[in-house]
Write a protein that holds these residues in place. Structure first.
Motif, PDB file in Angstrom:
ATOM      1  N   LEU A 131      93.313  51.556  31.593  1.00 46.61           N
ATOM      2  CA  LEU A 131      92.188  51.294  32.482  1.00 46.61           C
ATOM      3  C   LEU A 131      92.359  49.877  33.025  1.00 46.61           C
ATOM      4  O   LEU A 131      92.271  48.890  32.284  1.00 46.61           O
TER       5      LEU A 131
ATOM      6  N   GLU B 294      91.917  46.380  35.222  1.00 46.68           N
ATOM      7  CA  GLU B 294      90.822  45.423  35.347  1.00 46.68           C
ATOM      8  C   GLU B 294      89.875  45.869  36.462  1.00 46.68           C
ATOM      9  O   GLU B 294      90.291  46.100  37.596  1.00 46.68           O
TER      10      GLU B 294
ATOM     11  N   PRO C 100      85.787  46.989  28.531  1.00 46.62           N
ATOM     12  CA  PRO C 100      85.327  48.083  29.386  1.00 46.62           C
ATOM     13  C   PRO C 100      83.893  48.475  29.055  1.00 46.62           C
ATOM     14  O   PRO C 100      83.380  48.190  27.964  1.00 46.62           O
TER      15      PRO C 100
ATOM     16  N   ASP D  85      93.307  44.472  31.756  1.00 47.98           N
ATOM     17  CA  ASP D  85      93.728  45.854  31.565  1.00 47.98           C
ATOM     18  C   ASP D  85      93.554  46.237  30.098  1.00 47.98           C
ATOM     19  O   ASP D  85      93.832  45.432  29.209  1.00 47.98           O
TER      20      ASP D  85
ATOM     21  N   GLY E  21      86.428  49.278  34.048  1.00 49.05           N
ATOM     22  CA  GLY E  21      87.327  48.315  33.426  1.00 49.05           C
ATOM     23  C   GLY E  21      86.695  46.949  33.255  1.00 49.05           C
ATOM     24  O   GLY E  21      85.777  46.570  33.987  1.00 49.05           O
TER      25      GLY E  21
END
Length: 329
Positions: free
Chosen positions: A88, A90, A19, A48, A44
């Motif tokens: 958060l 992708e 991120p 994930d 992101g």
């Protein structure tokens, strides 16, 4: 001030594709004890990620002295967790608003819009998948409280001038100081006192209940003086309505009298009365520190700049601090 840093990817232990974080502070200076607000913008990565914690850390560039050797370092003086506990996705973009309270002893970085050479920052730390990354650093601007501004303005009206400001690591004994450092605002004396002192140092220690004002006269040696500094301390309310010129002038007179008494008797407590205090062993006073200053005139401590050069030096040093941090990042 340096411009806010751009979004930075969380690399290192998280690997490429993590991120990115970009913290944006609301515009304008914040007062000590006031509310610092803004938003942490997240984007992101290529997978994930679980955002465990978002923490804001307040940092300051501080001078320290050990065995007569001065050095500078970065000291964290407050931390706030402002978010976390979510996934958060992708490529997802998410903003986390925050509102935190600054410590009452937060140093002043500007006066009347002029930078004083004090470097403060807000560092954003993300905890993701068990790893922590200090991913963003932004400059923090702190303006004076009403009583602080009134006292500084009175000094300017009385003919004192601003010389420099710095942050010193250590504690002033006999005060309610809470942070591990304190701010010194060094001022040149008015003509009335120029033959007695070279400079006077002002330290503000604010708390919810009021403001401690510590004044220190410099070392000006002589046949009867010990060469040490002399201090006085006063307490005022945050919204006191006083004749500040008269009040501050009386403070300076008392400080100079205490200093004369100190020098005449060689007793650090001589003449201190109700306001005096001893200085803890780790308390020290140094020279101009960062070598930066805003020019001062009799009408105010920060009303002008010599050729525009001094203020530019302040901005350059502040910018170098933040750029250097990112380079090391």
């Amino acid at each position: 001030m340096a411009p806010p840093s751009a979004s930075r990817p969380l690399l290192g232990s998280l690997g490429v594709g993590g991120p990115t974080v970009d913290t944006v502070l609301d515009p304008g200076p914040v007062q000590p004890g006031g509310t610092l607000s803004g938003q942490v913008h997240l984007k992101g990565g290529n997978a994930d990620f679980d955002i465990e914690h978002i923490t804001l850390e307040l940092v300051a560039q501080v001078e320290a002295e050990h065995d007569d050797v001065e050095s500078e370092g970065v000291v964290a003086f407050d931390r706030h967790t402002v978010g976390g506990g979510f996934r958060l996705a992708e490529g997802e973009q998410r903003s986390v608003p925050f509102s935190v309270t600054l410590p009452w002893e937060s140093p002043i970085t500007e006066l009347y819009g002029q930078p004083l050479g004090i470097v403060l920052g807000v560092r954003t730390e993300l905890s993701v998948a068990g790893a922590k990354d200090k991913g963003d650093l932004d400059p923090l601007t702190v303006g004076p409280l009403p009583a602080q501004e009134a006292i500084l303005e009175a000094l300017g009206q009385l003919g004192f001038g601003f010389k420099s400001a710095d942050l010193e690591y250590g504690r002033i004994g006999g005060t309610g100081q809470r942070l591990p450092f304190y701010q010194e605002i060094e001022i040149t004396p008015s003509p009335q006192y120029a033959h007695q002192v070279n400079e006077i140092e002002v330290t503000f220690l604010a708390s919810p209940g009021g403001l401690e004002v510590v004044l220190e006269a410099d070392k000006r040696g002589g046949f009867l003086t010990s060469g040490h500094d002399a201090l006085t301390r006063f307490t005022v309310g945050h919204h006191d309505a006083r004749d500040w010129n008269t009040e501050v002038d009386a403070w300076i007179r008392q400080l100079v009298e205490h200093r004369a008494s100190y020098g005449a008797h060689g007793d650090p407590c001589a003449g201190y009365g109700h306001y005096g205090h001893d200085v803890h062993d780790d308390h020290h006073r140094s020279g101009p520190g960062m070598g930066t200053a805003v020019a001062a005139g009799a009408a105010g401590l920060a009303v002008g700049v010599v050729g525009g050069m001094v203020a530019a030096e302040v901005v350059d040093e502040v910018g170098d601090f933040f750029e250097g941090d990112e380079d090391e990042g």
